[in-house]
Scaffold this active site. Sequence first.
Site, PDB file in Angstrom:
ATOM      1  CB  THR A  49      -0.929   0.002   1.238  1.00  0.00           C
ATOM      2  OG1 THR A  49      -1.768  -1.140   1.187  1.00  0.00           O
ATOM      3  CG2 THR A  49      -1.774   1.267   1.285  1.00  0.00           C
ATOM      4  CG  HIS A  52      -0.635   0.594  -4.434  1.00  0.00           C
ATOM      5  ND1 HIS A  52      -0.772   0.353  -5.775  1.00  0.00           N
ATOM      6  CD2 HIS A  52      -0.803  -0.603  -3.816  1.00  0.00           C
ATOM      7  CE1 HIS A  52      -1.005  -0.939  -5.974  1.00  0.00           C
ATOM      8  NE2 HIS A  52      -1.022  -1.540  -4.794  1.00  0.00           N
TER       9      HIS A  52
END
Length: 352
Positions: A49, A52
């Site tokens: 995450t 990202h």
Amino acid sequence: MATVSSNTMKAIIKQTPEPGGLIIADVPMPKIGVKDVLVKIKKTAICGTDIHIYNWDEWAQRTIKTPQIIGHEFVGEVVEAGEGVTNIKPGNLVSGEGHLVCGVCRHCITGNLHLCRQTVGIGVNIDGVFSEYISIPASNAWVCNPAVSEDVLSVQDPLGNAVHTALSFNLIGEDVLITGAGPIGLMSVPIVKRAGARHIVVTDINPKRLEMAKDLGATATVDVTKQNISDAIKFLNMNEGFDVGLEMSGSPAAFNDMINAMANGGKIAILGIISNSTQVDWDKIIFNSLTLKGIYGREMYSTWYKMSMLLQSGLDKEVAKIITHSFPFQDFQEAFEIMKSGESGKVILDWV
């Protein structure tokens, strides 16, 4: 026991809405409420995450509000507890559940907190743990066994994803296919083995990670750039395909390969985030009576109990093999690039 001696702290912030855009800055010390604890961070780990967010992809652009402290995988020491906290004390070593829930909806009051529709993610929707201190609700803090290494304790968030996914279905005597040998896929291998699976096959495109999968107990691995899953099925003398699938890659091609390789009545747990445009052969899912289960986070808090017991019974030694790099937090740029390259397992940032 650590003490607080300043009104400010260092933190890694997503400062600007663009690829990269991370800086170290001085920010105010967090304050705690009556039911919160203040934690001095010792180790954090970089999650997919966080990559990202670092890459500033489409998901990050619509989710993250800059500037924001990022990160949600950590271990640290409690230095202060609110007046209403009775179960955690200063000096406790803690990690924490990164999902904050409302506590009053249907799912929360019936013990299914992981299904709360009001879930807020630490390091995603609110400031995260890539900082010297963090304030979290005491109900989200998980007291850790200090006999387990702090590096391993810092990766309990993704390990919990692996435990939740791997233990979604009965595995005793079953043949299991794991698509994706990223850190969570790798973590799931020894869990599946301990849960009684017969054959464990792992697919990926990264030879180094496939070697790690073999070292962690995979019966066979498949480099999908050179081989097919059907080759492994023949090699292992399997007659009907896989009983259980764990989709960890987020790859549409891998998901379709899994569907094609499942036995009739097979069960698939999906943790990887697959593109919304992905097409599948619904005839195979329907007529072969496949079960699909979406996985998000950890079951609160049964997954944490299972994970803690697994770590204390030897899983910690296997998880430690997946941690390949450690950097002082000041070297976060190099750490993120290593993680982004795909040539690593879990990457640790040291805040001590």
